[in-house]
Design an enzyme around this catalytic site. Structure first.
Site, mmCIF file in Angstrom:
data_model
loop_
_atom_site.group_PDB
_atom_site.id
_atom_site.type_symbol
_atom_site.label_atom_id
_atom_site.label_comp_id
_atom_site.label_asym_id
_atom_site.label_seq_id
_atom_site.Cartn_x
_atom_site.Cartn_y
_atom_site.Cartn_z
ATOM 1 N N HIS A 9 0.835 -1.199 0.000
ATOM 2 C CA HIS A 9 0.000 0.000 0.000
ATOM 3 C C HIS A 9 0.870 1.248 0.000
ATOM 4 O O HIS A 9 0.638 2.185 -0.743
ATOM 5 C CB HIS A 9 -0.935 0.007 1.211
ATOM 6 C CG HIS A 9 -1.852 1.173 1.237
ATOM 7 N ND1 HIS A 9 -1.510 2.368 1.840
ATOM 8 C CD2 HIS A 9 -3.085 1.353 0.717
ATOM 9 C CE1 HIS A 9 -2.510 3.230 1.684
ATOM 10 N NE2 HIS A 9 -3.478 2.633 1.016
ATOM 11 N N ILE A 66 -4.307 -7.731 3.111
ATOM 12 C CA ILE A 66 -5.079 -8.733 3.821
ATOM 13 C C ILE A 66 -6.265 -9.220 2.988
ATOM 14 O O ILE A 66 -6.595 -10.391 3.001
ATOM 15 C CB ILE A 66 -5.572 -8.171 5.180
ATOM 16 C CG1 ILE A 66 -4.376 -7.966 6.104
ATOM 17 C CG2 ILE A 66 -6.595 -9.079 5.831
ATOM 18 C CD1 ILE A 66 -3.613 -9.230 6.452
ATOM 19 N N TYR A 68 -9.054 -8.450 -0.670
ATOM 20 C CA TYR A 68 -9.302 -7.834 -1.962
ATOM 21 C C TYR A 68 -10.211 -6.632 -1.741
ATOM 22 O O TYR A 68 -11.280 -6.757 -1.162
ATOM 23 C CB TYR A 68 -9.978 -8.861 -2.875
ATOM 24 C CG TYR A 68 -10.092 -8.434 -4.303
ATOM 25 C CD1 TYR A 68 -9.053 -8.654 -5.191
ATOM 26 C CD2 TYR A 68 -11.236 -7.816 -4.771
ATOM 27 C CE1 TYR A 68 -9.148 -8.270 -6.506
ATOM 28 C CE2 TYR A 68 -11.344 -7.423 -6.093
ATOM 29 C CZ TYR A 68 -10.297 -7.657 -6.957
ATOM 30 O OH TYR A 68 -10.397 -7.261 -8.255
ATOM 31 N N GLY A 69 -9.780 -5.451 -2.189
ATOM 32 C CA GLY A 69 -10.571 -4.245 -1.969
ATOM 33 C C GLY A 69 -10.494 -3.283 -3.132
ATOM 34 O O GLY A 69 -10.072 -3.627 -4.238
#
Length: 122
Positions: A9, A66, A68-69
């Site tokens: 990220h 952590i 899928y977004g």
């Protein structure tokens, strides 16, 4: 040659980049992939830039996420220019190994477990 990109990220905190780079170095030492690079969503280097620089015929992108977004949906859409050369893996969050990492962290904290494991150098 197959390349690997660890996609993080990103953060303005230096420890975040240190940890992602630590994983890159460990994977690079194993010698499985011809190239091992890192890229980030909110900081440099960006994924598309890293992919353009790589020489590998096939590149595997592993999101260090952590679940899928929204970010991964955006990334998938943006990577259409690379065609079949680039494949994106599922986020690592559902892996059984993450479950064990959580368990080991908890056991160390309550002093039930006290060992360090280091990946052997290739």
């Amino acid at each position: 040659m197959i390349g690997l990109v660890i996609l993080g990220h990103g953060s303005n905190l230096p420890d975040y980049r240190r940890v992602v780079e630590m994983h890159r170095e460990r994977l690079e030492k194993l010698g499985i992939f011809g190239e091992v690079r890192t890229a980030y969503i909110v900081e440099e280097p960006k994924l598309a830039d890293v992919l353009r620089e790589m020489r590998s015929e096939k590149i595997v992108v592993v999101p260090l996420f952590i679940a899928y977004g929204e970010h991964l949906r955006e990334i998938e859409e943006a990577l259409s220019e690379f065609g079949d050369k680039v494949v994106i893996c599922d986020p690592i969050g559902e892996s059984e190994l993450v479950t064990y990492a959580i368990l080991i962290s908890a056991l160390r904290r309550i002093n039930v477990l006290s060992f360090e494991y280091t990946i052997p150098h290739a």
